[in-house]
Scaffold this active site. Sequence first.
Site, mmCIF file in Angstrom:
data_model
loop_
_atom_site.group_PDB
_atom_site.id
_atom_site.type_symbol
_atom_site.label_atom_id
_atom_site.label_comp_id
_atom_site.label_asym_id
_atom_site.label_seq_id
_atom_site.Cartn_x
_atom_site.Cartn_y
_atom_site.Cartn_z
ATOM 1 N N CYS A 45 0.726 -1.177 -0.036
ATOM 2 C CA CYS A 45 -0.073 -0.001 -0.146
ATOM 3 C C CYS A 45 0.788 1.245 -0.073
ATOM 4 O O CYS A 45 0.745 1.916 -0.853
ATOM 5 C CB CYS A 45 -0.918 0.094 1.353
ATOM 6 S SG CYS A 45 -2.040 1.514 1.372
ATOM 7 N N LYS A 53 -0.027 5.280 -6.155
ATOM 8 C CA LYS A 53 -0.993 5.343 -7.356
ATOM 9 C C LYS A 53 -1.861 6.484 -6.818
ATOM 10 O O LYS A 53 -2.263 7.240 -7.943
ATOM 11 C CB LYS A 53 -1.806 4.165 -6.972
ATOM 12 C CG LYS A 53 -3.106 3.930 -7.849
ATOM 13 C CD LYS A 53 -3.927 2.817 -7.666
ATOM 14 C CE LYS A 53 -4.597 3.021 -6.421
ATOM 15 N NZ LYS A 53 -5.480 1.822 -6.167
ATOM 16 N N GLU A 185 -7.178 1.674 -13.196
ATOM 17 C CA GLU A 185 -6.872 2.831 -12.954
ATOM 18 C C GLU A 185 -5.616 3.396 -13.428
ATOM 19 O O GLU A 185 -5.381 4.626 -13.678
ATOM 20 C CB GLU A 185 -6.510 2.511 -11.292
ATOM 21 C CG GLU A 185 -7.629 2.523 -10.264
ATOM 22 C CD GLU A 185 -7.413 1.887 -9.173
ATOM 23 O OE1 GLU A 185 -8.227 2.294 -8.091
ATOM 24 O OE2 GLU A 185 -6.285 1.276 -8.675
ATOM 25 N N HIS A 475 -27.666 20.899 -1.069
ATOM 26 C CA HIS A 475 -28.176 21.421 -2.377
ATOM 27 C C HIS A 475 -27.052 22.678 -2.540
ATOM 28 O O HIS A 475 -27.021 23.679 -1.760
ATOM 29 C CB HIS A 475 -29.482 21.943 -2.872
ATOM 30 C CG HIS A 475 -29.674 22.318 -4.133
ATOM 31 N ND1 HIS A 475 -29.864 21.529 -5.016
ATOM 32 C CD2 HIS A 475 -29.970 23.550 -4.504
ATOM 33 C CE1 HIS A 475 -29.933 22.158 -6.167
ATOM 34 N NE2 HIS A 475 -30.061 23.412 -5.784
ATOM 35 N N GLU A 480 -26.786 14.600 -3.326
ATOM 36 C CA GLU A 480 -27.954 14.671 -2.796
ATOM 37 C C GLU A 480 -28.950 13.904 -3.503
ATOM 38 O O GLU A 480 -30.121 13.605 -2.879
ATOM 39 C CB GLU A 480 -28.499 16.227 -3.132
ATOM 40 C CG GLU A 480 -28.843 16.750 -4.333
ATOM 41 C CD GLU A 480 -28.978 18.198 -4.563
ATOM 42 O OE1 GLU A 480 -30.440 18.547 -4.385
ATOM 43 O OE2 GLU A 480 -28.369 19.170 -5.053
#
Length: 492
Positions: A45, A53, A185, A475, A480
């Site tokens: 990781c 990454k 990715e 909003h 939302e």
Amino acid sequence: MADKFDFDLFVIGGGSGGVRAARVAAGEYGAKVGLAEGDRYGGTCVIRGCVPKKLMVFASEYSSVPEEAAAYGWDDMHAGTFNWHGFRERLNGELDRLEGIYRNLLSGADVETFDQRAKVKDAHTVELADGTTKSAKHILVATGGYPVRPDIPNADLGIVSDDIFQLEKLPKSILIIGGGYIACEFACILNGLGVEVTQYYRGAQILRGFDDEARGLVAESMKESGVDLHVGSDIVEMCLAKDKHDGPQPTASDASMGMSDKEAEAMRSETDGAVAGQQGPIWVKASTGTEKVFDMVLFATGRMPSTNDMGLEDVGVKLGRKGEIEVDEYSQTGVPSIYAIGDVTDRVNLTPVAIREGMAFVQTVFGSDPTPVDHDLIPSAIFTQPEMGTVGLSEEQAQDQEEIEVYCTSFKPMQTSFAGKSNRVMMKLIVSKESRVVLGCHIVAPNAGELIQMVGIAVKAKLTKEQFDATCAVHPTMSEELVTMRKPARTA
């Protein structure tokens, strides 16, 4: 606590899961702990995966900023040339810093570290690479996994994901083999950094196992952004271009740039040797019969657990078909003193999962609190462009187990729509028709990883669709939509 043993716990592997288990066992429970790591501390990781990454994702996203900014009135912003050398220098500096933090955490908890590879000699003994042995009441294997190449001739000409971060220079063109999250990715990252990206995947659609509608939108977006994606296609043959044809051969990027043979040859000389063992452009033949030359080939065709030459089977630890260590719900192997966590068990190969498995192990063994690992309803994100965030069941999985309602919306987000772009996002909830519980959520949108973390709390808590609806919307936001979808798009 150690008496007849050198250590109460000896951890093999200095990745996120192993380090967490070691320092908590030592720092919070007073255990005498040793840890061996033959490579860099931080594991896949920190050193070869998530962290570098994600930094590359950030870098690649800036390529679209000038164009979008122009639509918002920033007329003087112009796209520049990406400085790979400058970025890589800063990247390596950041990885060095993070590795130092891992080492300091272990040192601060009085964990004794050994910077060398270790393997299991017997149920209570590990052997270090220098031949010395250490005894321990408990042994924890946390050696992670490694990327693999396909079993075809000349596969060594291609690179794997571990190599990306150490490239001396970026290629002009690259072929990526694979359709999983790592392949997708890096296809998006390299495309954003200006590399001409082609991707082959042998399946019918990329990101197998994820929600069909969500992965379809990701595939569509990747193509629109410039990734030359070919599904139902695989690599069947490869070799150095100079070995396949006589005379100088233009690469895929040469042809697109309209270079003369002389110019193409000069460009190739610059890219030759960019990767250890690579001696120039690579000729590739696909299963569809297509032949093409690329500056580089990246294999993202899977990972294997790192159990080779560990001595595990010799002491009675059972390995699965892929070499994964078989464990029970408490991460214990068939040898009571030996446990395993993380990718080496091939359960759920995510860094936060390895850390939670490490914590559960410590609670079980040193906290007198038997704690099974909870692998249910784990949120995750794929850092494509746009990102995909997911938690719970896909529509296909859910409809196989019960009657469901599907609430889904897809639209152009305000920010990019204003800039005249066609990008679309998707918000999707899978709801049990009987219990009204939200069984799954799938988001394809910028920052979907950030969104799914919050939604994951609600899904893990088994909230109902009506509880989502009772939450007031923020909003104007994309998210939302998750609390304003009133009518199901379909039932199944």
